[in-house]
Write an enzyme that holds these catalytic residues in place. Structure first.
Site, mmCIF file in Angstrom:
data_model
loop_
_atom_site.group_PDB
_atom_site.id
_atom_site.type_symbol
_atom_site.label_atom_id
_atom_site.label_comp_id
_atom_site.label_asym_id
_atom_site.label_seq_id
_atom_site.Cartn_x
_atom_site.Cartn_y
_atom_site.Cartn_z
ATOM 1 N N LYS A 105 -10.908 -4.947 4.995
ATOM 2 C CA LYS A 105 -10.922 -4.364 6.119
ATOM 3 C C LYS A 105 -11.664 -5.238 7.104
ATOM 4 C CE LYS A 105 -12.084 -0.103 8.831
ATOM 5 N NZ LYS A 105 -12.974 1.278 8.841
ATOM 6 N N HIS A 107 -12.663 -4.867 10.393
ATOM 7 C CA HIS A 107 -13.346 -4.233 11.534
ATOM 8 C C HIS A 107 -14.137 -3.040 10.891
ATOM 9 C CE1 HIS A 107 -9.776 -1.905 10.950
ATOM 10 N NE2 HIS A 107 -10.501 -0.796 11.530
#
Length: 227
Positions: A105, A107
């Site tokens: 991921k 963010h």
């Protein structure tokens, strides 16, 4: 015939009743035609998942395996690990829990790991082990985080030969993880327990499912004492 394991027999019966353990003709990852199939994804409601977690927790606590936290590998291991962590806490053994994403991921918190930081002796929770590939991936993730991959607990040990480069080898995936990778291992039930269930279901040992599973075990099984 080895001694009957009441917990394993209860689990096999539960898995059959839930439709998780089925008999027929199924192609395995190794390309074999298996007379039975175990699909933990079909523990698909709260009651089933909760009961499954009870079986895991009972087996783990009785095994004497020591661990500091639980890790659930993506994807099936995520709900399994979470459910087991909840059940262990309910039984007075509260430990941290973490899992991984398949894709990093970019963010928020970022990375591939979610949950508690991986540290100490890590217990991996999964459903079945066919080749040991998923276990090696989990070991790499745990080591990369600076923790110790310590043990693996699965629902069903198929007690059959693993394959390497398309060829059968004389040991199972679970034996490989224990003997070559050095992790402690435990399973709620084994193929031998499934055989006992089929024998008791029919009473005479002539049940067609029993005969097919027996033939499969004779062809692909690993030695009972080594599993």
């Amino acid at each position: 015939m080895s001694d009957r394991d009441p917990l394993a027999q209860d689990f096999v019966r539960f898995a059959v009743d839930c439709g998780v353990l089925r008999f027929g003709e199924f192609k395995t990852k190794a390309g074999r035609m298996s007379p039975y199939f175990f699909n933990a994804g079909l523990f698909d409601d709260g009651a089933k998942l909760g009961r499954l977690a009870e079986f895991y927790a009972q087996r783990l606590l009785a095994s004497g395996i020591e661990f500091d936290m639980v890790f659930g590998p993506a994807y099936k291991g995520i709900p399994l690990g979470a459910a087991v962590a909840i059940e262990l806490a309910r039984r007075g053994r509260n430990v941290p829990f973490a899992y991984n994403r398949k894709e990093a991921k970019d963010h928020g918190e970022g990375g591939t790991l979610v949950g508690a930081p991986l540290k100490g002796r890590v217990l991996v929770i999964d459903d079945v082990m066919s080749a040991g590939t998923a276990a090696r991936e989990s070991i790499a993730i745990i080591q990369a985080a600076g923790a110790t991959p310590h043990a693996v607990c699965i629902a069903l040990d198929r007690q059959e030969k693993a394959t390497e480069n398309g060829q059968d080898v004389p040991y199972s995936a679970l034996q490989y993880v224990r003997n070559q990778l050095g992790l402690q291992v435990c399973a709620i039930a084994k193929l031998g327990d499934l055989m006992q269930y089929l024998e008791s279901r029919n009473g005479s040992g002539t049940d067609a499912d029993h005969q097919r599973v027996l033939a499969y075990r004779q062809r692909y099984g690993v030695e009972e004492g080594d599993a």
